[in-house]
Write a protein that holds these residues in place. Structure first.
Motif, PDB file in Angstrom:
ATOM      1  N   VAL A   1      43.497  39.956  35.549  1.00 23.83           N
ATOM      2  CA  VAL A   1      43.548  40.238  36.982  1.00 23.83           C
ATOM      3  C   VAL A   1      43.125  41.686  37.212  1.00 23.83           C
ATOM      4  O   VAL A   1      43.338  42.543  36.350  1.00 23.83           O
ATOM      5  N   GLN A   2      42.547  41.947  38.353  1.00 23.86           N
ATOM      6  CA  GLN A   2      42.130  43.311  38.695  1.00 23.86           C
ATOM      7  C   GLN A   2      43.335  44.134  39.154  1.00 23.86           C
ATOM      8  O   GLN A   2      44.319  43.582  39.652  1.00 23.86           O
ATOM      9  N   PRO A   3      43.256  45.440  38.994  1.00 23.62           N
ATOM     10  CA  PRO A   3      44.333  46.298  39.515  1.00 23.62           C
ATOM     11  C   PRO A   3      44.575  46.021  40.997  1.00 23.62           C
ATOM     12  O   PRO A   3      43.629  45.847  41.772  1.00 23.62           O
ATOM     13  N   GLY A   4      45.865  45.961  41.351  1.00 20.98           N
ATOM     14  CA  GLY A   4      46.247  45.630  42.717  1.00 20.98           C
ATOM     15  C   GLY A   4      46.435  44.154  42.961  1.00 20.98           C
ATOM     16  O   GLY A   4      46.931  43.762  44.023  1.00 20.98           O
ATOM     17  N   GLY A   5      46.055  43.339  41.991  1.00 22.89           N
ATOM     18  CA  GLY A   5      46.172  41.894  42.144  1.00 22.89           C
ATOM     19  C   GLY A   5      47.559  41.374  41.816  1.00 22.89           C
ATOM     20  O   GLY A   5      48.482  42.148  41.546  1.00 22.89           O
TER      21      GLY A   5
ATOM     22  N   GLN B   1      55.469  43.358  25.709  1.00 26.61           N
ATOM     23  CA  GLN B   1      55.117  44.223  24.592  1.00 26.61           C
ATOM     24  C   GLN B   1      53.641  44.543  24.654  1.00 26.61           C
ATOM     25  O   GLN B   1      52.788  43.645  24.570  1.00 26.61           O
ATOM     26  N   ALA B   2      53.348  45.834  24.826  1.00 23.35           N
ATOM     27  CA  ALA B   2      51.967  46.301  24.835  1.00 23.35           C
ATOM     28  C   ALA B   2      51.572  46.700  23.415  1.00 23.35           C
ATOM     29  O   ALA B   2      52.440  46.997  22.585  1.00 23.35           O
ATOM     30  N   PRO B   3      50.275  46.721  23.111  1.00 21.26           N
ATOM     31  CA  PRO B   3      49.832  47.092  21.766  1.00 21.26           C
ATOM     32  C   PRO B   3      50.371  48.447  21.347  1.00 21.26           C
ATOM     33  O   PRO B   3      50.286  49.425  22.094  1.00 21.26           O
TER      34      PRO B   3
ATOM     35  N   LYS C   1      49.168  46.967  37.783  1.00 21.50           N
ATOM     36  CA  LYS C   1      48.526  48.185  37.305  1.00 21.50           C
ATOM     37  C   LYS C   1      48.030  47.969  35.872  1.00 21.50           C
ATOM     38  O   LYS C   1      48.582  47.126  35.150  1.00 21.50           O
ATOM     39  N   PRO C   2      47.053  48.737  35.431  1.00 22.99           N
ATOM     40  CA  PRO C   2      46.588  48.602  34.041  1.00 22.99           C
ATOM     41  C   PRO C   2      47.718  48.758  33.026  1.00 22.99           C
ATOM     42  O   PRO C   2      47.702  48.094  31.978  1.00 22.99           O
ATOM     43  N   GLU C   3      48.695  49.582  33.335  1.00 26.24           N
ATOM     44  CA  GLU C   3      49.816  49.780  32.404  1.00 26.24           C
ATOM     45  C   GLU C   3      50.761  48.582  32.326  1.00 26.24           C
ATOM     46  O   GLU C   3      51.674  48.560  31.508  1.00 26.24           O
ATOM     47  N   ASP C   4      50.548  47.585  33.173  1.00 29.37           N
ATOM     48  CA  ASP C   4      51.311  46.337  33.072  1.00 29.37           C
ATOM     49  C   ASP C   4      50.709  45.394  32.017  1.00 29.37           C
ATOM     50  O   ASP C   4      51.299  44.350  31.717  1.00 29.37           O
ATOM     51  N   THR C   5      49.578  45.751  31.476  1.00 30.68           N
ATOM     52  CA  THR C   5      48.936  44.925  30.454  1.00 30.68           C
ATOM     53  C   THR C   5      49.829  44.810  29.223  1.00 30.68           C
ATOM     54  O   THR C   5      50.275  45.821  28.665  1.00 30.68           O
ATOM     55  N   ALA C   6      50.117  43.572  28.831  1.00 28.71           N
ATOM     56  CA  ALA C   6      51.018  43.326  27.705  1.00 28.71           C
ATOM     57  C   ALA C   6      51.112  41.820  27.480  1.00 28.71           C
ATOM     58  O   ALA C   6      50.645  41.025  28.299  1.00 28.71           O
ATOM     59  N   VAL C   7      51.746  41.455  26.373  1.00 27.13           N
ATOM     60  CA  VAL C   7      52.185  40.074  26.185  1.00 27.13           C
ATOM     61  C   VAL C   7      53.581  39.969  26.804  1.00 27.13           C
ATOM     62  O   VAL C   7      54.461  40.774  26.487  1.00 27.13           O
TER      63      VAL C   7
ATOM     64  N   VAL D   1      48.995  39.078  29.670  1.00 31.27           N
ATOM     65  CA  VAL D   1      48.622  39.562  30.996  1.00 31.27           C
ATOM     66  C   VAL D   1      47.741  40.792  30.797  1.00 31.27           C
ATOM     67  O   VAL D   1      48.149  41.750  30.139  1.00 31.27           O
ATOM     68  N   THR D   2      46.538  40.750  31.356  1.00 30.15           N
ATOM     69  CA  THR D   2      45.615  41.867  31.249  1.00 30.15           C
ATOM     70  C   THR D   2      45.215  42.303  32.649  1.00 30.15           C
ATOM     71  O   THR D   2      44.729  41.483  33.436  1.00 30.15           O
ATOM     72  N   VAL D   3      45.439  43.576  32.947  1.00 32.02           N
ATOM     73  CA  VAL D   3      45.088  44.138  34.251  1.00 32.02           C
ATOM     74  C   VAL D   3      43.949  45.122  34.028  1.00 32.02           C
ATOM     75  O   VAL D   3      44.124  46.186  33.438  1.00 32.02           O
ATOM     76  N   SER D   4      42.784  44.747  34.497  1.00 31.15           N
ATOM     77  CA  SER D   4      41.596  45.557  34.238  1.00 31.15           C
ATOM     78  C   SER D   4      40.519  45.234  35.259  1.00 31.15           C
ATOM     79  O   SER D   4      40.411  44.095  35.726  1.00 31.15           O
ATOM     80  N   SER D   5      39.712  46.248  35.584  1.00 31.76           N
ATOM     81  CA  SER D   5      38.575  46.035  36.476  1.00 31.76           C
ATOM     82  C   SER D   5      37.308  45.772  35.673  1.00 31.76           C
ATOM     83  O   SER D   5      36.247  45.547  36.245  1.00 31.76           O
TER      84      SER D   5
END
Length: 112
Positions: free
Chosen positions: A12-16, A39-41, A86-92, A108-112
């Protein structure tokens, strides 16, 4: 033995927004304290939100006001509505029951 299966992750894109689901087997779901962890990498697994059998909820400071945890005892399912991602929400993201039973996780991957 309770088993947990997560679904709903994705890119999902940031803000989504995304909604995660955790389906539980067994007949004792309503009595379980349920939670979402992530858990993020390269990082330790951390609590995102918890919901108790009473309906009481608690959240990590980093997600307050953006994420909402809920449960439907009739469907043996717990949810995590994630907004303003937010991108920092990216994690399993992992579903947990009573601090001892874990699902397999959903990315969950948050990236544009």
């Amino acid at each position: 033995q309770v088993q947990l299966v997560e679904s709903g992750g994705g890119l999902v894109q940031p803000g989504g927004s995304l909604r995660l689901s955790c389906a539980a087997s067994g007949s004792i779901f309503s009595s379980l304290a349920m939670g979402w962890y992530r858990q993020a990498p390269g990082k330790q697994r951390e609590l995102v939100a918890r919901i108790f059998s009473s309906g009481f909820t608690e959240y990590a400071d980093s997600v307050k006001g953006r994420f909402t945890i809920s449960r439907d005892n009739a469907k043996n399912t717990m949810y995590l509505q994630m907004n303003s991602l937010k991108p920092e929400d990216t994690a399993v993201y992992y579903c947990n029951a009573n601090l001892i039973i874990w699902g397999q996780g959903t990315q969950v991957t948050v990236s544009s």
